[in-house]
Each structure stands twice: as structure tokens, then as C-alpha cells.
Design a protein around this motif. Structure first.
Motif, mmCIF file in Angstrom:
data_model
loop_
_atom_site.group_PDB
_atom_site.id
_atom_site.type_symbol
_atom_site.label_atom_id
_atom_site.label_comp_id
_atom_site.label_asym_id
_atom_site.label_seq_id
_atom_site.Cartn_x
_atom_site.Cartn_y
_atom_site.Cartn_z
ATOM 1 N N TYR A 106 -6.566 1.546 2.620
ATOM 2 C CA TYR A 106 -6.192 0.359 3.387
ATOM 3 C C TYR A 106 -6.760 -0.910 2.758
ATOM 4 C CZ TYR A 106 -4.568 3.729 6.726
ATOM 5 O OH TYR A 106 -3.899 4.761 7.305
ATOM 6 N N LYS A 107 -5.965 -1.973 2.838
ATOM 7 C CA LYS A 107 -6.356 -3.246 2.223
ATOM 8 C C LYS A 107 -7.561 -3.875 2.905
ATOM 9 C CE LYS A 107 -2.033 -4.781 0.194
ATOM 10 N NZ LYS A 107 -0.990 -5.802 0.201
ATOM 11 N N ASN A 108 -7.611 -3.811 4.212
ATOM 12 C CA ASN A 108 -8.666 -4.497 4.943
ATOM 13 C C ASN A 108 -9.481 -3.476 5.732
ATOM 14 O OD1 ASN A 108 -10.325 -6.133 6.398
ATOM 15 N ND2 ASN A 108 -8.701 -7.360 7.322
ATOM 16 N N PRO B 251 -1.573 -2.270 6.462
ATOM 17 C CA PRO B 251 -1.332 -2.575 5.047
ATOM 18 C C PRO B 251 -2.260 -1.769 4.142
ATOM 19 C CG PRO B 251 -1.494 -4.597 6.340
ATOM 20 C CD PRO B 251 -1.892 -3.468 7.245
ATOM 21 N N ARG B 252 -1.658 -1.221 3.085
ATOM 22 C CA ARG B 252 -2.416 -0.400 2.146
ATOM 23 C C ARG B 252 -2.443 -1.063 0.771
ATOM 24 N NH1 ARG B 252 -0.259 5.056 1.390
ATOM 25 N NH2 ARG B 252 1.699 3.988 1.234
ATOM 26 N N THR B 253 -3.416 -0.675 -0.007
ATOM 27 C CA THR B 253 -3.490 -1.116 -1.391
ATOM 28 C C THR B 253 -2.757 -0.117 -2.267
ATOM 29 O OG1 THR B 253 -4.925 -1.724 -3.214
ATOM 30 C CG2 THR B 253 -5.716 0.035 -1.788
ATOM 31 N N GLY C 52 -6.218 2.759 -4.224
ATOM 32 C CA GLY C 52 -4.849 2.597 -4.698
ATOM 33 C C GLY C 52 -4.255 3.904 -5.193
#
Length: 148
Positions: free
Chosen positions: A104-106, A117-119, A127
Motif C-alpha cells: 500500500y502507498k500510504n 491505493p497500492r504501489t 511494489g
């Protein structure tokens, strides 16, 4: 009773998963490099295959028979998963991949959901794990191969 392969399994969650699978009466094959000592001796009633997932001959030894379930605790990039999908998918009834919140991005956001949202940044732990998740979801959608 199910036949289960556990990729990884000598440390952290893997060792506890191994003990739980044995307690529930499953036939377990442990596949790992044998580098890490477990916190306690492995149960006697498991099969241990020392090998490296990056060596095709080692993977052939693991998948010389079919498994009802494969728990993958050691895979973290596409190079780890593509050979399994391409060469051994037919030998695995259900594939369970252990991912990470690092996808996850955050990570500061406390209420993460599957849709968060994912990286997808290649060559990063999160990633690469997210890219593997995408690959497995695609496999399910294309072939109905059961993945978790």
C-alpha cells in the motif's frame, strides 16, 4: 487431510503455520533453503525438501507430486512466481500467497482495504509484492486457478 506444501516456514509466521497444519492433521512438505534455524525442532511427521526456489531442479523435486494447497511465504517478486505458474500450476489445487501491507502507498492510513491505493514500483519490496498480487489475480481471472 490435505497435502500441503509450505514454501518458507522455518521462521516467523511460517513456523507457526507449520505447527497449526500438523496439529490439524494435514500432510505437510516444507520447502526451504535450510539456512535459518527454527525456534524449535521441526515435527518429525513432515517432509523437508531443502532447496532454493531460484533453482529449477529444486522446484522440480518439490513438485514431483500434486498438492491440495501451497502456502507461499517466501515469494516476493515475479521471478519467484512465474516459474510456478508456468510449470507447476496444474499440480496445485489452491495457491495461497503471503503478501504484505508494504503493497500500500500510504501505510500511515490505519484503515487499509483491498481497494486502497497500492504501489507498483518495480524492485521495491512492496511494489514487487503488489505486482505478484496482480499476476495471481490475472491467473484467476484467465484460468479460474484458485489463488488467495
Amino acid at each position: 487431510m490435505k497435502t500441503v506444501a509450505l514454501l518458507g516456514g522455518s521462521r516467523f509466521i511460517g513456523y507457526h503455520l507449520l505447527l497449526t497444519l500438523i496439529q490439524k492433521g494435514h500432510e505437510v512438505t516444507l520447502f526451504n533453503r535450510g539456512f535459518s534455524r527454527p525456534p524449535a525442532p521441526f515435527p518429525n511427521n513432515i517432509k523437508i525438501i531443502n532447496g532454493d526456489r531460484n533453482r529449477p531442479k529444486d522446484m522440480d523435486r518439490l513438485f514431483n507430486h500434486d498438492f491440495d494447497v501451497v502456502f507461499d511465504l517466501s515469494g516476493f517478486n515475479l521471478d519467484h512466481l512465474e516459474p510456478i505458474i508456468n510449470n507447476y500450476r496444474s499440480k496445485i489445487a489452491h495457491y495461497i500467497f503471503c503478501s504484505s501491507t508494504a503493497v500500500y502507498k500510504n501505510l500511515l492510513y490505519r484503515q487499509l482495504k483491498e481497494e486502497s491505493p497500492r504501489t507498483l514500483i518495480i524492485n521495491t519490496y512492496g511494489g514487487d509484492k503488489a505486482l505478484v498480487e496482480n499476476l495471481l489475480i490475472d491467473q484467476y481471472e484467465e484460468t479460474q486457478w484458485p489463488v488467495t
